[in-house]
Scaffold this motif. Sequence first.
Motif, mmCIF file in Angstrom:
data_model
loop_
_atom_site.group_PDB
_atom_site.id
_atom_site.type_symbol
_atom_site.label_atom_id
_atom_site.label_comp_id
_atom_site.label_asym_id
_atom_site.label_seq_id
_atom_site.Cartn_x
_atom_site.Cartn_y
_atom_site.Cartn_z
ATOM 1 N N ALA A 175 0.839 -1.202 0.000
ATOM 2 C CA ALA A 175 0.000 0.000 0.000
ATOM 3 C C ALA A 175 0.875 1.255 0.000
ATOM 4 C CB ALA A 175 -0.919 -0.010 1.225
ATOM 5 N N LEU A 176 1.916 1.240 0.831
ATOM 6 C CA LEU A 176 2.816 2.399 0.885
ATOM 7 C C LEU A 176 3.532 2.616 -0.449
ATOM 8 C CD1 LEU A 176 4.385 2.044 4.448
ATOM 9 C CD2 LEU A 176 2.720 3.738 3.668
ATOM 10 N N LEU A 177 3.903 1.499 -1.075
ATOM 11 C CA LEU A 177 4.591 1.606 -2.370
ATOM 12 C C LEU A 177 3.695 2.227 -3.440
ATOM 13 C CD1 LEU A 177 6.567 -1.750 -2.761
ATOM 14 C CD2 LEU A 177 7.497 0.567 -2.721
ATOM 15 N N SER A 178 2.378 2.071 -3.281
ATOM 16 C CA SER A 178 1.460 2.586 -4.300
ATOM 17 C C SER A 178 1.404 4.126 -4.284
ATOM 18 C CB SER A 178 0.056 2.013 -4.101
ATOM 19 O OG SER A 178 -0.549 2.592 -2.977
ATOM 20 N N PHE A 179 1.775 4.727 -3.124
ATOM 21 C CA PHE A 179 1.648 6.193 -3.020
ATOM 22 C C PHE A 179 2.591 6.961 -3.948
ATOM 23 C CE2 PHE A 179 -0.809 4.836 0.483
ATOM 24 C CZ PHE A 179 -1.737 5.834 0.695
ATOM 25 N N PRO A 180 3.906 6.664 -3.939
ATOM 26 C CA PRO A 180 4.770 7.396 -4.887
ATOM 27 C C PRO A 180 4.395 7.130 -6.336
ATOM 28 C CG PRO A 180 6.015 5.677 -3.708
ATOM 29 C CD PRO A 180 4.675 5.766 -3.063
ATOM 30 N N LEU A 181 3.819 5.971 -6.590
ATOM 31 C CA LEU A 181 3.443 5.644 -7.982
ATOM 32 C C LEU A 181 2.294 6.526 -8.481
ATOM 33 C CD1 LEU A 181 3.631 1.720 -7.887
ATOM 34 C CD2 LEU A 181 5.289 3.304 -8.880
ATOM 35 N N GLU A 182 1.551 7.124 -7.518
ATOM 36 C CA GLU A 182 0.444 8.021 -7.888
ATOM 37 C C GLU A 182 0.943 9.235 -8.682
ATOM 38 O OE1 GLU A 182 -2.766 7.811 -7.170
ATOM 39 O OE2 GLU A 182 -2.928 6.294 -5.590
#
Length: 434
Positions: free
Chosen positions: A67-74
Motif C-alpha cells: 500500500a505504501l509503495l502505491s503512493f509514490p506511484l500516484e
Amino acid sequence: MKISWMDERLTAPQKRVILWSLGALLLGLIMNAYHYSLEGAKGLYLWNRTGLFRSLILMAFIPGSLALLSFPLEKLQKKSASKIMRGFSLASSVVVALLSVGILAFLILGPRSGSVEPPRLKLINPVQGIQPSSLAAGGILSNSAAPLTAQPAGPSAVPASLAPPLLRLSFSSDPHWGADTSNTQARSDILAHIAERKPDAFFMLGDTVETGSKALMWNFALADLEAIIPSVPLKVLLGNHDALFGGQYLYKKAFVQKDFKSDSGSPYYYSIDAGAAKIIVLDLPWGTEQFNARQKKWLTKTLAESNRTKPVIVLSHSFFYASGYDDPELDKPWYDHFQNIPAVTPLFEQYGVDLVISGHNHYQEYLEKNGVRYAVIGAMGGIPDPKPTYVSPASKWIAVNQHGWLDVDIYEGEMVLSFRDQNNAVLHQEQIRY
Ligand SMILES: [Fe+2]
C-alpha cells in the motif's frame, strides 16, 4: 463516519487499501502473538523450519508495504502502476487475513477437536513427593542394580553394593507414539521391563507423541501405558513434539491431574521430594524459549535451598552436553546445546547438581563436564538419530541405533546408573559418588 487520523486528501481507494492492510496486519499479529504464547512455539521459529515460521510474522507486513509503495506511484502520469500496486495490496490483505484466521483456528480448535480422558495411571503429584516402595517392602528388590552381576554387564560394570537401594528410579524419553517411524515393539518391551522392575517412579522426559495437537496420538500413548504400566508412579515431561501446534492442551489433559500442585505453580517445571533424592524438572522443550526470568529465579532458589546430603537430579526434555549431528534438512546443530549450556549449566556447576538427565537426541549417552554428570536417553522408540558427526568433548559413552532406558538406583553416598537396551540387558553402568 470520518476517520480523523486519515488525511482528508486521501482518495477513497487509498483509504480502502490502508484499512484492509491494517486489518490484515492486526490479524497477522494476533495469530503470531497467540502462537508465540504457546508452550515451546518460540522454539519452532528458531529450531525448525525457521524461514517458514518467520515468514508467518513477515507476511503480516506485506499488504501495508505494498500500500505504501502505491503512493509514490500516484505521481506518475499513468495511474495504472499505482492501481496495480493497490490491487496487489488488497489481494495480499485478503490472503494474509484468511491465512491468519485459518492458522489461529487450527491452533485453537485443532487440539480441542478430539477428546482425551483422564488416564487410569498413577501420576505423581509433585507436592506429594515420591514414597520409596523398596523401604516399605523392606528388602532387596529383584531387579535393582545390586548385585550388578545379575544382569549381563557391559565393559564398564562397577562393583556391587550390598545394601538395598534407598530409591529406585527409571527414565526414558522420546517414545513418539503416532510416528510411523517409531519402534512400537521396542517401546512396549521397555515399558514391560520397567513394569516388571517396579521402580519407585518412572519418568518419561518428553516427545511422548509425534504431534502434540493430535488427540489420537495421546490416546495411543495412554492406551499402552494403561495396559502395560498402570501401577508404576509416573511423571511425564512436555517435549517439543508434544507442544506442537497447541499440544500443551492435550498434554495437560493426559498427564496433569486435576489436583496437580507444584512448588513453582507451573505444570511444566517443579521440584519433587523423592526422599533419598531431590528431583528438579525443567521446562526446556527445544531450548531456552520457556526459560524466562521466573523459571530461572525459581531454579536458583530451589538449588540454593537443596539439602546437600542428598543427590540432586535435574530432568529436562532438551539436552545440555550431547554428541550429535548437523541436521541437513533444518540446518541446525543437534549437539552441545548452544542455548541451554550458557543459560543453565553455570547454575548446575555452582550448586553442585549431581546428575542431569535429558532426551531430545535419540541416543543413549553419558557425559561429564565440570563435575556435573549428564545422561541423554532419547531411546524409547523414536527413530534413532544418525551416527554422530560431532562427538562432544564431554562424552564418555554413547549407544547409537539402540532403544532402551536408564535405571538409577540410589544408595547411601552413591548412585548407580544402568543404561539398558530394550531386552533389559545392561549396556553400560556408572557409579557416582554424591
Ligand atoms: Fe524426539
